[in-house]
Design an enzyme around this catalytic site. Sequence first.
Site, PDB file in Angstrom:
ATOM      1  N   TRP A  83       0.823  -1.210   0.000  1.00 60.88           N
ATOM      2  CA  TRP A  83       0.000   0.000   0.000  1.00 60.88           C
ATOM      3  C   TRP A  83       0.857   1.259   0.000  1.00 60.88           C
ATOM      4  O   TRP A  83       1.653   1.473   0.917  1.00 60.88           O
ATOM      5  CB  TRP A  83      -0.914   0.030   1.243  1.00 60.88           C
ATOM      6  CG  TRP A  83      -1.888  -1.098   1.238  1.00 60.88           C
ATOM      7  CD1 TRP A  83      -3.115  -1.121   0.648  1.00 60.88           C
ATOM      8  CD2 TRP A  83      -1.723  -2.375   1.846  1.00 60.88           C
ATOM      9  NE1 TRP A  83      -3.725  -2.332   0.839  1.00 60.88           N
ATOM     10  CE2 TRP A  83      -2.884  -3.125   1.573  1.00 60.88           C
ATOM     11  CE3 TRP A  83      -0.695  -2.985   2.588  1.00 60.88           C
ATOM     12  CZ2 TRP A  83      -3.071  -4.426   2.024  1.00 60.88           C
ATOM     13  CZ3 TRP A  83      -0.881  -4.276   3.026  1.00 60.88           C
ATOM     14  CH2 TRP A  83      -2.062  -4.988   2.741  1.00 60.88           C
ATOM     15  N   HIS A 135      -7.486   1.168   3.186  1.00 58.40           N
ATOM     16  CA  HIS A 135      -8.595   0.229   3.035  1.00 58.40           C
ATOM     17  C   HIS A 135      -9.577   0.510   4.168  1.00 58.40           C
ATOM     18  O   HIS A 135      -9.256   1.269   5.091  1.00 58.40           O
ATOM     19  CB  HIS A 135      -8.132  -1.237   3.051  1.00 58.40           C
ATOM     20  CG  HIS A 135      -6.966  -1.515   3.953  1.00 58.40           C
ATOM     21  ND1 HIS A 135      -5.976  -2.420   3.670  1.00 58.40           N
ATOM     22  CD2 HIS A 135      -6.618  -0.979   5.158  1.00 58.40           C
ATOM     23  CE1 HIS A 135      -5.082  -2.439   4.637  1.00 58.40           C
ATOM     24  NE2 HIS A 135      -5.463  -1.574   5.557  1.00 58.40           N
ATOM     25  N   ARG A 182      -4.668   6.111  -1.918  1.00 56.37           N
ATOM     26  CA  ARG A 182      -3.427   5.464  -2.318  1.00 56.37           C
ATOM     27  C   ARG A 182      -2.486   6.513  -2.929  1.00 56.37           C
ATOM     28  O   ARG A 182      -2.880   7.233  -3.848  1.00 56.37           O
ATOM     29  CB  ARG A 182      -3.703   4.371  -3.370  1.00 56.37           C
ATOM     30  CG  ARG A 182      -4.753   3.328  -2.939  1.00 56.37           C
ATOM     31  CD  ARG A 182      -4.144   2.215  -2.097  1.00 56.37           C
ATOM     32  NE  ARG A 182      -5.185   1.413  -1.447  1.00 56.37           N
ATOM     33  CZ  ARG A 182      -5.736   0.314  -1.957  1.00 56.37           C
ATOM     34  NH1 ARG A 182      -5.365  -0.105  -3.147  1.00 56.37           N
ATOM     35  NH2 ARG A 182      -6.654  -0.344  -1.289  1.00 56.37           N
ATOM     36  N   GLN A 217     -14.022   1.676  -1.477  1.00 49.27           N
ATOM     37  CA  GLN A 217     -13.851   0.265  -1.220  1.00 49.27           C
ATOM     38  C   GLN A 217     -15.025  -0.219  -0.386  1.00 49.27           C
ATOM     39  O   GLN A 217     -15.635   0.562   0.355  1.00 49.27           O
ATOM     40  CB  GLN A 217     -12.554   0.073  -0.423  1.00 49.27           C
ATOM     41  CG  GLN A 217     -11.889  -1.262  -0.664  1.00 49.27           C
ATOM     42  CD  GLN A 217     -11.009  -1.686   0.487  1.00 49.27           C
ATOM     43  OE1 GLN A 217     -10.996  -1.066   1.542  1.00 49.27           O
ATOM     44  NE2 GLN A 217     -10.285  -2.762   0.283  1.00 49.27           N
ATOM     45  N   VAL A 270      -5.199 -12.368   6.324  1.00 48.09           N
ATOM     46  CA  VAL A 270      -6.019 -13.580   6.192  1.00 48.09           C
ATOM     47  C   VAL A 270      -5.129 -14.807   5.982  1.00 48.09           C
ATOM     48  O   VAL A 270      -4.000 -14.701   5.526  1.00 48.09           O
ATOM     49  CB  VAL A 270      -7.014 -13.475   5.001  1.00 48.09           C
ATOM     50  CG1 VAL A 270      -8.122 -12.489   5.314  1.00 48.09           C
ATOM     51  CG2 VAL A 270      -6.297 -13.115   3.711  1.00 48.09           C
ATOM     52  N   ALA A 314     -13.385 -12.673   5.557  1.00 47.92           N
ATOM     53  CA  ALA A 314     -13.407 -11.249   5.225  1.00 47.92           C
ATOM     54  C   ALA A 314     -13.156 -11.110   3.736  1.00 47.92           C
ATOM     55  O   ALA A 314     -12.627 -12.025   3.100  1.00 47.92           O
ATOM     56  CB  ALA A 314     -12.345 -10.484   6.015  1.00 47.92           C
TER      57      ALA A 314
HETATM   58  C1  2NL Z   1      -8.947  -6.492  -1.998  1.00 47.99           C
HETATM   59  C2  2NL Z   1      -8.789  -7.455  -0.895  1.00 47.99           C
HETATM   60  C3  2NL Z   1      -9.388  -7.940   1.334  1.00 47.99           C
HETATM   61  C4  2NL Z   1      -9.820  -8.247   3.660  1.00 47.99           C
HETATM   62  C5  2NL Z   1      -9.776  -7.449   2.543  1.00 47.99           C
HETATM   63  C6  2NL Z   1      -9.966  -8.091   6.118  1.00 47.99           C
HETATM   64  C7  2NL Z   1     -10.341  -7.294   7.149  1.00 47.99           C
HETATM   65  C8  2NL Z   1     -10.121  -7.698   8.436  1.00 47.99           C
HETATM   66  C9  2NL Z   1      -9.557  -8.905   8.684  1.00 47.99           C
HETATM   67  C10 2NL Z   1      -9.184  -9.668   7.621  1.00 47.99           C
HETATM   68 CL1  2NL Z   1     -10.580  -6.715   9.725  1.00 47.99          CL
HETATM   69  N1  2NL Z   1      -9.402  -9.252   6.345  1.00 47.99           N
HETATM   70  N2  2NL Z   1     -10.194  -7.673   4.851  1.00 47.99           N
HETATM   71  C11 2NL Z   1      -9.456  -9.588   3.536  1.00 47.99           C
HETATM   72  C12 2NL Z   1      -9.056 -10.060   2.292  1.00 47.99           C
HETATM   73  C13 2NL Z   1      -9.019  -9.252   1.190  1.00 47.99           C
HETATM   74  O1  2NL Z   1      -9.385  -7.056   0.279  1.00 47.99           O
HETATM   75  O2  2NL Z   1      -8.579  -6.773  -3.072  1.00 47.99           O
HETATM   76  N3  2NL Z   1      -9.512  -5.329  -1.739  1.00 47.99           N
HETATM   77  C14 2NL Z   1      -9.744  -4.314  -2.728  1.00 47.99           C
END
Ligand code: 2NL
Length: 344
Positions: free
Chosen positions: A156, A175, A201, A215, A258, A312
């Site tokens: 990021w 995010h 970003r 998002q 994750v 998530a």
């Molecule tokens: C993407 C991928 C993702 C998450 C966001 C998340 C949040 C918490 C804990 C675990 Cl609090 N995960 N969020 C998980 C996987 C992918 O976004 O491409 N976003 C545009």
Amino acid sequence: MLKKLDEIKSRANDELSSLHSLKELDAWRVRHLGRKSELTQVLRGLAALSFEERKAVGASANEIRVLLEKALNDKRAALKDEELATAIERGRIDITLPGRPIPLGRLHPTTQMVREICDIFVALGFQVVEGPEVEWDYYNFEALNIPPDHPARDMWATFWIDTKSEERPMLLRTHTSPMQIRVMERTQPPVRVVVPGKVYRYEATDATHETMLYQIEGLAVDENITLADLKGALFEFARRLFGEERRVRFRCDYFPFVEPGVEMAIDCFVCGGSGCRLCSGTGWIEILGAGMVHPDVLRRVNYDPEIYTGFAFGLGVERIAMLRYGIEDIRLFYSNDLRFLRQF
Ligand code: 2NL
């Protein structure tokens, strides 16, 4: 004398009928009924007459006075009516003219997309929550398994807020996950939330990158949540958004927060999978990233990962809108060209 009274009466009546304004009418009243009018003079002079004459002249003069006063009131009412009628005529509204259109605003395409996506997750039992765009480093990175100086930070490009060296570092969130951490900190499972909002970003802008974008992230934590729940929920989402005939493909991906991490693609709704420009000839279109919440993330918010598990996901709203509407350049969303915005 009676003859004179008759003359007074007919002269007054003649003049009255040729009157056309309230101002003229007032002059007429002074002339014929005022203190110095002939009629008043006659009434004043009654005393000088004989009893018989006084009786006849007095009766006639009073009768004329009553008649003229009534004529005055009638004329005044008539003139007022006329005045009102001309005023109405002059200001008349032509109800046969076509109306002037009221310019109606509309929701920005991104807002429409945010609402449509959130509505789907609400129907699947999720709650919508929003959070701050300026965040602590802790919520944006550290709580999500991204420690300071760790290479994962390179995923990021970040806008940092100027803070003093002894203060906690602050940034524009990259995010919306920090809000999900906040939700977990203040509530016990079961948790089902989606968090829409702006993220930032620090990148050069081009056809597929903007420094500000929207998002939507989602989170479900409960006992017995498995990867099957993730697949079921996101498959249902894909079909509700892109058509019930959609097929989905999950592949491994990496996100620090994750384990395991996945990406989800849908079969191309333009070519049906044979390969075209939209899907770059692959037949598949990637629409989101997801995964099972990392146990360390759960531990940090005091959830016991032996009891609770969760999935998530995160998606970029403009990207979804670009796919849905065939928009080729993300910069169109925020350059405020009404020719673009009015199409949605
Ligand atoms: C993407 C991928 C993702 C998450 C966001 C998340 C949040 C918490 C804990 C675990 Cl609090 N995960 N969020 C998980 C996987 C992918 O976004 O491409 N976003 C545009």
